[in-house]
Design an enzyme around this catalytic site. Structure first.
Site, PDB file in Angstrom:
ATOM      1  N   PHE A  91       0.846  -1.190   0.000  1.00 50.90           N
ATOM      2  CA  PHE A  91       0.000   0.000   0.000  1.00 50.90           C
ATOM      3  C   PHE A  91       0.881   1.239   0.000  1.00 50.90           C
ATOM      4  CE2 PHE A  91      -2.105   3.359   2.608  1.00 50.90           C
ATOM      5  CZ  PHE A  91      -3.011   3.765   1.632  1.00 50.90           C
ATOM      6  N   SER A  92       0.630   2.165  -0.933  1.00 51.16           N
ATOM      7  CA  SER A  92       1.304   3.453  -0.982  1.00 51.16           C
ATOM      8  C   SER A  92       2.824   3.270  -1.087  1.00 51.16           C
ATOM      9  CB  SER A  92       0.900   4.285   0.233  1.00 51.16           C
ATOM     10  OG  SER A  92       1.258   5.633   0.097  1.00 51.16           O
ATOM     11  N   LEU A  93       3.588   3.693  -0.071  1.00 54.33           N
ATOM     12  CA  LEU A  93       5.042   3.503  -0.121  1.00 54.33           C
ATOM     13  C   LEU A  93       5.398   2.031  -0.201  1.00 54.33           C
ATOM     14  CD1 LEU A  93       7.946   4.630   0.074  1.00 54.33           C
ATOM     15  CD2 LEU A  93       7.734   4.417   2.565  1.00 54.33           C
ATOM     16  N   PHE A 122      -1.791  -1.377  -4.036  1.00 51.42           N
ATOM     17  CA  PHE A 122      -2.791  -0.372  -3.721  1.00 51.42           C
ATOM     18  C   PHE A 122      -2.124   1.010  -3.703  1.00 51.42           C
ATOM     19  CE2 PHE A 122      -4.430  -4.239  -1.737  1.00 51.42           C
ATOM     20  CZ  PHE A 122      -5.781  -4.210  -2.067  1.00 51.42           C
ATOM     21  N   HIS A 260      -7.010   7.859  -1.024  1.00 52.06           N
ATOM     22  CA  HIS A 260      -5.727   7.177  -0.851  1.00 52.06           C
ATOM     23  C   HIS A 260      -5.867   6.175   0.301  1.00 52.06           C
ATOM     24  CE1 HIS A 260      -1.457   6.923  -1.783  1.00 52.06           C
ATOM     25  NE2 HIS A 260      -1.234   6.801  -0.487  1.00 52.06           N
TER      26      HIS A 260
END
Length: 292
Positions: A91-93, A122, A260
């Site tokens: 997820f994200s980073l 994601f 986000h």
């Protein structure tokens, strides 16, 4: 199926496990998720709810090639200790670190089996390379004396007109997008340097942000890419750029109606799981080709 799971910036494995609870339940007993915490303590991440008390962690202190090598080395050690893994989820980073790791492994070991057979990402943010030679000539050009006017104008002035090539403009414009995210979410990381284009700049401090118009390698495993329709512009643009680093014929895209975050509606969860299981099956078939 054993899946490596990587959390977002300024979050933790415990938080990601909570975010993924509907997925873990619906994937079923045949899927095992192994969570890896970042080693760097940092501030609260942009997607972390106010009620979370921490600790908040990152995989990297910053995103220069050296810092990325250190971060990916820690991930590689964990994979060797706890793997092998069939797939990776981020997820994200966490997604961004997984993309960087996969591409780096493909660069260093082009003829060997990929480290995972499929990926579920994601809302990935910017992808930074650990390779000093990535964009080497481009970075040297924008740091030379002929580009001092560009560095004076960047990131707020009319800097694009002061660059010589389309590659330079794409890189600089994308760098501006990423820096705009930093200004909006605050100083999360303890050692992030933002003066890497100063007059005393060194090439080694410049993040090598991967953009598909400049960087031609593509992830060669089946990938499911999930993003939110209501994500803020800077992060949505980074997710779009990351999408361009996958092999189109091996990629499935899903956009949920959130921002986000990781979707939790049952219909969305089940759709994404179906896509991920399809990617896992295709990935297993592709990996078997390396055994001949």
């Amino acid at each position: 199926m054993k899946i490596l799971a990587l959390h977002g910036l300024g979050a933790s494995s415990a938080m990601l496990k909570s975010q993924l609870a509907p997925f873990i339940k619906s994937f079923g007993a045949g899927y095992q998720f192994v969570f890896f915490d970042g080693a760097i303590l940092c501030g609260r991440g942009p997607a972390v709810p106010a009620w979370e008390s921490g600790p908040f962690q990152s995989y990297a202190t910053g995103f220069s090639p050296q810092e990325m090598r250190e971060a990916l080395h820690r991930i590689e050690i964990f994979i060797k200790q706890k793997g092998p893994f069939d797939g990776v989820l981020g997820f994200s980073l966490g997604s961004a670190m997984a993309v960087s790791y996969i591409l780096d492994q493909q660069r260093k070991n082009p003829d060997t089996k990929p480290p995972f057979c499929f990926a579920l990402f994601f809302s990935p943010i910017f992808i930074a390379s650990p390779d000093d030679h990535c964009y080497e000539s481009l970075v040297d050009r924008i740091l030379d004396d002929d580009h001092s006017d560009f560095r004076t104008e960047f990131p707020d002035g009319d800097f694009a007109s002061l660059l010589d090539s389309e590659d330079e403009r794409v890189f600089a414009e994308y760098l501006k997008v990423v820096l705009s995210m930093h200004s909006s979410v605050g100083n999360i990381l303890p050692n992030t340097r933002l003066d890497f284009l100063s007059f005393e700049a060194q090439a080694g401090n410049v993040p090598r942000l991967l953009h598909p118009q400049i960087y031609k390698e593509r992830i060669r495993i089946p990938t499911v890419h999930v993003s939110g329709e209501k994500d803020v512009y800077a992060m949505a643009e980074q997710s779009r750029v990351a999408e361009g680093l996958y092999t189109p014929s091996l990629t499935q895209l899903y956009r949920h109606d959130g921002g986000h975050d990781i979707p939790f509606k049952r219909s969305e969860v089940l759709t994404i799981i179906s896509m991920a299981k399809d990617a896992a099956e295709k990935g297993k078939q592709l990996q078997s080709l390396y055994d001949f």
